[in-house]
Motif scaffolding. Structure first.
Motif, PDB file in Angstrom:
ATOM      1  N   GLY A 128      -3.548   8.708  -4.158  1.00 26.09           N
ATOM      2  CA  GLY A 128      -3.503   7.665  -3.140  1.00 26.09           C
ATOM      3  C   GLY A 128      -4.868   7.148  -2.774  1.00 26.09           C
ATOM      4  N   ASP A 129      -4.997   6.692  -1.525  1.00 24.24           N
ATOM      5  CA  ASP A 129      -6.276   6.148  -1.070  1.00 24.24           C
ATOM      6  C   ASP A 129      -6.543   6.612   0.361  1.00 24.24           C
ATOM      7  OD1 ASP A 129      -4.759   4.484   0.637  1.00 24.24           O
ATOM      8  OD2 ASP A 129      -4.749   2.843  -0.800  1.00 24.24           O
ATOM      9  N   SER A 130      -7.597   6.056   0.965  1.00 23.57           N
ATOM     10  CA  SER A 130      -8.039   6.449   2.314  1.00 23.57           C
ATOM     11  C   SER A 130      -8.226   7.955   2.413  1.00 23.57           C
ATOM     12  CB  SER A 130      -7.031   5.972   3.381  1.00 23.57           C
ATOM     13  OG  SER A 130      -6.949   4.571   3.395  1.00 23.57           O
ATOM     14  N   VAL A 157      13.388   7.502  13.526  1.00 28.93           N
ATOM     15  CA  VAL A 157      13.746   8.878  13.873  1.00 28.93           C
ATOM     16  C   VAL A 157      12.460   9.680  13.996  1.00 28.93           C
ATOM     17  CG1 VAL A 157      14.962  10.974  13.169  1.00 28.93           C
ATOM     18  CG2 VAL A 157      15.956   8.729  12.691  1.00 28.93           C
ATOM     19  N   VAL A 158      12.319  10.450  15.060  1.00 28.17           N
ATOM     20  CA  VAL A 158      11.191  11.365  15.250  1.00 28.17           C
ATOM     21  C   VAL A 158      11.758  12.779  15.237  1.00 28.17           C
ATOM     22  CG1 VAL A 158       9.405  12.178  16.832  1.00 28.17           C
ATOM     23  CG2 VAL A 158       9.791   9.714  16.529  1.00 28.17           C
ATOM     24  N   ALA A 159      11.239  13.627  14.347  1.00 33.20           N
ATOM     25  CA  ALA A 159      11.783  14.971  14.179  1.00 33.20           C
ATOM     26  C   ALA A 159      10.680  16.009  14.283  1.00 33.20           C
ATOM     27  CB  ALA A 159      12.481  15.100  12.820  1.00 33.20           C
ATOM     28  N   VAL A 160      10.931  17.070  15.048  1.00 35.03           N
ATOM     29  CA  VAL A 160      10.033  18.221  15.120  1.00 35.03           C
ATOM     30  C   VAL A 160      10.434  19.180  14.002  1.00 35.03           C
ATOM     31  CG1 VAL A 160       9.195  20.132  16.518  1.00 35.03           C
ATOM     32  CG2 VAL A 160       9.805  17.963  17.605  1.00 35.03           C
ATOM     33  N   VAL A 161       9.483  19.555  13.157  1.00 36.83           N
ATOM     34  CA  VAL A 161       9.818  20.407  12.011  1.00 36.83           C
ATOM     35  C   VAL A 161       8.757  21.487  11.818  1.00 36.83           C
ATOM     36  CG1 VAL A 161      11.253  18.807  10.700  1.00 36.83           C
ATOM     37  CG2 VAL A 161       8.786  18.636  10.535  1.00 36.83           C
ATOM     38  N   PRO A 162       9.180  22.703  11.471  1.00 40.59           N
ATOM     39  CA  PRO A 162       8.237  23.773  11.169  1.00 40.59           C
ATOM     40  C   PRO A 162       7.915  23.792   9.680  1.00 40.59           C
ATOM     41  CG  PRO A 162      10.439  24.667  11.200  1.00 40.59           C
ATOM     42  CD  PRO A 162      10.578  23.182  11.479  1.00 40.59           C
ATOM     43  N   GLY A 163       6.963  24.640   9.310  1.00 42.51           N
ATOM     44  CA  GLY A 163       6.702  24.892   7.902  1.00 42.51           C
ATOM     45  C   GLY A 163       5.903  23.804   7.227  1.00 42.51           C
ATOM     46  N   ASP A 164       5.782  23.962   5.895  1.00 38.61           N
ATOM     47  CA  ASP A 164       4.977  23.046   5.099  1.00 38.61           C
ATOM     48  C   ASP A 164       5.816  22.069   4.290  1.00 38.61           C
ATOM     49  OD1 ASP A 164       2.741  24.424   5.972  1.00 38.61           O
ATOM     50  OD2 ASP A 164       2.784  25.823   4.286  1.00 38.61           O
ATOM     51  N   GLY A 165       7.034  22.471   3.906  1.00 40.31           N
ATOM     52  CA  GLY A 165       7.840  21.625   3.042  1.00 40.31           C
ATOM     53  C   GLY A 165       8.739  20.653   3.785  1.00 40.31           C
ATOM     54  N   LEU A 166       9.246  21.047   4.939  1.00 38.92           N
ATOM     55  CA  LEU A 166      10.180  20.192   5.670  1.00 38.92           C
ATOM     56  C   LEU A 166       9.579  18.870   6.140  1.00 38.92           C
ATOM     57  CD1 LEU A 166      12.348  22.672   7.772  1.00 38.92           C
ATOM     58  CD2 LEU A 166      12.979  21.390   5.738  1.00 38.92           C
ATOM     59  N   PRO A 167       8.303  18.825   6.556  1.00 38.54           N
ATOM     60  CA  PRO A 167       7.759  17.518   6.950  1.00 38.54           C
ATOM     61  C   PRO A 167       7.858  16.474   5.840  1.00 38.54           C
ATOM     62  CG  PRO A 167       6.335  19.264   7.739  1.00 38.54           C
ATOM     63  CD  PRO A 167       7.357  19.914   6.852  1.00 38.54           C
ATOM     64  N   ALA A 168       7.544  16.870   4.611  1.00 42.38           N
ATOM     65  CA  ALA A 168       7.633  15.923   3.497  1.00 42.38           C
ATOM     66  C   ALA A 168       9.073  15.499   3.264  1.00 42.38           C
ATOM     67  CB  ALA A 168       7.049  16.549   2.233  1.00 42.38           C
ATOM     68  N   LEU A 169       9.994  16.445   3.348  1.00 46.66           N
ATOM     69  CA  LEU A 169      11.407  16.138   3.136  1.00 46.66           C
ATOM     70  C   LEU A 169      11.914  15.156   4.187  1.00 46.66           C
ATOM     71  CD1 LEU A 169      13.983  16.871   1.494  1.00 46.66           C
ATOM     72  CD2 LEU A 169      14.407  18.647   3.194  1.00 46.66           C
ATOM     73  N   CYS A 170      11.574  15.406   5.451  1.00 50.67           N
ATOM     74  CA  CYS A 170      12.019  14.526   6.525  1.00 50.67           C
ATOM     75  C   CYS A 170      11.348  13.159   6.439  1.00 50.67           C
ATOM     76  CB  CYS A 170      11.743  15.168   7.879  1.00 50.67           C
ATOM     77  SG  CYS A 170      12.742  16.639   8.215  1.00 50.67           S
ATOM     78  N   ALA A 171      10.075  13.140   6.060  1.00 51.00           N
ATOM     79  CA  ALA A 171       9.373  11.863   5.947  1.00 51.00           C
ATOM     80  C   ALA A 171       9.968  11.010   4.842  1.00 51.00           C
ATOM     81  CB  ALA A 171       7.882  12.099   5.688  1.00 51.00           C
ATOM     82  N   GLY A 219       0.827  -1.202   0.000  1.00 53.06           N
ATOM     83  CA  GLY A 219       0.000   0.000   0.000  1.00 53.06           C
ATOM     84  C   GLY A 219       0.861   1.252   0.000  1.00 53.06           C
ATOM     85  N   PRO A 220       0.215   2.426   0.032  1.00 54.89           N
ATOM     86  CA  PRO A 220       0.974   3.677   0.047  1.00 54.89           C
ATOM     87  C   PRO A 220       1.932   3.750   1.232  1.00 54.89           C
ATOM     88  CG  PRO A 220      -1.338   4.090  -0.432  1.00 54.89           C
ATOM     89  CD  PRO A 220      -1.229   2.659  -0.016  1.00 54.89           C
ATOM     90  N   ALA A 221       3.009   4.517   1.054  1.00 53.83           N
ATOM     91  CA  ALA A 221       4.069   4.561   2.051  1.00 53.83           C
ATOM     92  C   ALA A 221       3.820   5.575   3.159  1.00 53.83           C
ATOM     93  CB  ALA A 221       5.403   4.872   1.373  1.00 53.83           C
ATOM     94  N   PHE A 222       3.021   6.636   2.876  1.00 55.68           N
ATOM     95  CA  PHE A 222       2.890   7.726   3.826  1.00 55.68           C
ATOM     96  C   PHE A 222       1.436   8.047   4.139  1.00 55.68           C
ATOM     97  CE2 PHE A 222       6.797   8.629   1.391  1.00 55.68           C
ATOM     98  CZ  PHE A 222       7.719   8.622   2.425  1.00 55.68           C
ATOM     99  N   VAL A 247      -0.568   8.115   0.683  1.00 53.46           N
ATOM    100  CA  VAL A 247       0.055   8.306  -0.632  1.00 53.46           C
ATOM    101  C   VAL A 247       1.477   7.753  -0.624  1.00 53.46           C
ATOM    102  CG1 VAL A 247      -1.282  10.353  -1.273  1.00 53.46           C
ATOM    103  CG2 VAL A 247       0.825  10.614   0.037  1.00 53.46           C
ATOM    104  N   ASP A 248       2.022   7.563  -1.815  1.00 50.03           N
ATOM    105  CA  ASP A 248       3.440   7.251  -1.950  1.00 50.03           C
ATOM    106  C   ASP A 248       4.271   8.522  -2.054  1.00 50.03           C
ATOM    107  OD1 ASP A 248       3.632   4.426  -1.847  1.00 50.03           O
ATOM    108  OD2 ASP A 248       2.745   4.294  -3.840  1.00 50.03           O
ATOM    109  N   ASP A 249       3.690   9.563  -2.629  1.00 49.03           N
ATOM    110  CA  ASP A 249       4.403  10.827  -2.823  1.00 49.03           C
ATOM    111  C   ASP A 249       3.850  11.863  -1.848  1.00 49.03           C
ATOM    112  OD1 ASP A 249       5.655  13.128  -3.671  1.00 49.03           O
ATOM    113  OD2 ASP A 249       5.351  12.748  -5.807  1.00 49.03           O
ATOM    114  N   ALA A 250       4.447  11.923  -0.642  1.00 51.14           N
ATOM    115  CA  ALA A 250       3.959  12.863   0.373  1.00 51.14           C
ATOM    116  C   ALA A 250       4.108  14.299  -0.094  1.00 51.14           C
ATOM    117  CB  ALA A 250       4.710  12.640   1.685  1.00 51.14           C
TER     118      ALA A 250
END
Length: 537
Positions: free
Chosen positions: A266-268, A323-337, A239-242, A284-287
């Motif tokens: 994606g689904d769900s 790894v659990v990371a606290v991140v601000p903004g809209d783009g960094l969560p996808a990058l870290c994920a 299934g989707p990764a994220f 989705v696969d592409d967060a």
């Protein structure tokens, strides 16, 4: 005992529902196999109701006098709005929409049966592809039973209606393994439906003064059915990764286009809310694409991205390390994920609490967890979360990262294949070797370590201290880079904010390229309030 859904009854309902979900959270997590067997449905429902309860308490706290209760409409809408803001996971998002439907009707003075019907209808409309044997089925059965209770000469009292709804939901929940093959194979009832039954049981207790008899509760497990033929199983494998969730400020037309876009990714897919504020949930696969779709539709924030591959169900073997990371903004969560991290959003004025970090550690579902707070103000919070997670049997290492760019540097060298201690040492060394800077705009005249600044001045903070005061964003950024690179460096990381001018990244890349031949530059879209974050390794 109350016989109407007045303000105090709504308050009591939220409190009792939170207590009940707290007791049953682990049991509900344990039977979570659909839509993804990630073992967090009970936890997500608890956090959703917790947010609703906090919103209700805030209304009471703001009320002028303790002698009277606030208007019922204010309380019931606060409950729904709080659930919308705090909704977690697939079932939590649907529960938020159920509460919104109830708020629409009870806030307008309608009866409980009408409110439950509106809730069931609204929740089904929010799901892109409704599936029977889920929380939607249980909600619909509760509404039907509530309506049937009032078909006599006199309408049923709220207490009778609530009990009828609970009994209808209980019967529907018991039948979910016969409706959804993945439940039958696992020998469990639907976890989301089980959580909804718990919430309805709290409503019965609110209106009757007695909780429904546990002896009449639904079976948690049945004898599993024979396995499905190869290729027919459902679950995270294949299934989707994220899992991607975010709040979105957007108009109805933009959200309609967003639904179509996300449905192809994606689904769900569940999109709930209205009146310009929505809660979006999708697997989705592409967060990054899911977040970008939200940016095109409006303003996404409180973005949460969970790597489903690291969220194995309790019945399966835990991941070795996460790894659990606290991140601000809209783009960094996808990058870290995409780098394999479970992310926790940090918003201006709303830093995550220790409970949110503990919950992220649980979602990661690993024996070993590396925690990256990425903000010096969060170190005590992260330390408290680490201690709680250790008490639950998780080995946690807290790396005291002070900036998101240090967190990115640590993630870049993360290697799950080596020993935990070696990995932590390498990540700590990479973070410590990364100098960090931030550009900000002064809000008022004040003294700084670099002198007096005026409102509107651009401040360049290096390693947390004001080092440069300027009038122009580009000039200040160049001055900051020169100071940081004067002591050497191999890589410059630029994280762009919401207010970063379009041409600034190119100017800074050229500045580094022309003045520091051996230094590379990478640029990331980060979002957030800071115009620019800089890292030098």
């Amino acid at each position: 005992m109350p016989q109407t859904m007045d303000a105090e009854a709504v308050r009591t309902w939220c409190s009792l529902a939170l207590e009940a979900l707290g007791r049953e959270r682990e049991a509900i997590d344990a039977i979570n196999v659909y839509p993804v067997a990630d073992g967090d449905t009970g936890t997500n429902l608890y956090l959703t109701v917790e947010s609703a309860a906090r919103a209700v308490e805030a209304v009471f706290a703001a009320h002028e006098t303790g002698r009277t209760a606030p208007p019922p409409g204010d309380v019931v809408h606060a409950m729904a709005h709080g659930a919308l803001l705090g909704a977690r996971g697939n079932s939590g998002t649907i529960l938020a929409q159920l509460l919104r439907g109830m708020a629409e009707r009870t806030g307008a003075g309608a009866g409980l049966a009408d409110a439950l019907q509106r809730a069931a209808d609204l929740a089904r409309e929010a799901v892109a592809h409704p599936v029977e044997g889920t929380i939607l089925t249980v909600a619909a059965a509760a509404a039907r039973a509530a309506r049937a209770a009032g078909t006599g000469a006199e309408p049923a009292a709220p207490a009778e209606t609530a009990l009828a709804a609970w009994e209808g939901a209980r019967a529907a929940l018991d039948a979910t393994p016969d409706q959804l093959a993945v439940l039958g194979r696992a020998g469990v009832v639907d976890a989301g439906g089980r959580g909804l039954l718990t919430v309805l049981g709290a409503l019965v207790e609110t209106l009757t003064g007695r909780a429904p008899s546990p002896a009449g509760g639904p079976p948690e497990r049945r004898r599993p059915q024979a396995p499905a033929p190869a290729g027919g199983a459902c679950g995270p494998d294949g299934g989707p990764a994220f899992e991607v969730l975010y709040l979105l400020e957007a108009g109805d037309a933009a959200v309609a286009r967003l639904r179509t876009r996300l449905d192809t990714l994606g689904d769900s897919l569940v999109v709930v809310g209205g009146d310009g504020l929505w809660n979006v949930h999708v697997h989705v696969d592409d967060a990054g694409a899911a977040v970008e779709a939200g940016i095109e539709a409006g303003r996404p924030h409180r973005i949460r991205i969970t790597h489903l591959a690291t969220a194995a169900p309790p019945a399966r073997e835990q991941a070795q390390r996460a790894v659990v990371a606290v991140v601000p903004g809209d783009g960094l969560p996808a990058l870290c994920a995409e780098a394999g991290a479970t992310t926790v959003p940090s918003r201006p004025g709303e830093p995550p609490a220790s409970g949110e970090l503990v919950e992220a550690v649980r979602r990661a579902h690993a024996r070993e967890v590396v925690l990256l707070p990425n903000d010096p103000a969060l170190h005590h919070t992260a330390a408290a979360a680490a201690e709680q997670a250790r008490a639950e049997g998780v080995r946690v290492a807290l790396i005291p990262t002070r900036s998101p760019v240090q967190g990115l540097a640590a993630l870049a060298v993360h290697e799950p294949g080596r020993s935990f201690d070696e990995d932590v040492v390498a990540m700590t060394a990479a973070a410590g070797a990364t100098r960090h800077a931030e550009l900000a705009v002064a809000e008022s005249r004040s003294w700084t370590s670099a002198g007096v600044c005026q409102a509107g001045d651009v401040l360049g903070l290096i390693d947390g201290d004001v080092a440069v005061i300027g009038a122009d964003l580009a000039d200040t950024a160049r001055a900051v880079l020169d100071r940081m690179l004067s002591s050497g460096g191999e890589l410059v990381t630029l994280v762009l904010g919401d207010r970063t001018p379009d041409g600034l990244p190119g100017l800074l890349e050229a500045h580094v390229r022309e003045g520091y031949l051996a230094v590379d530059t990478v640029v990331h879209e980060g979002g957030g309030d800071a115009p620019l974050l800089i890292g030098v390794e």
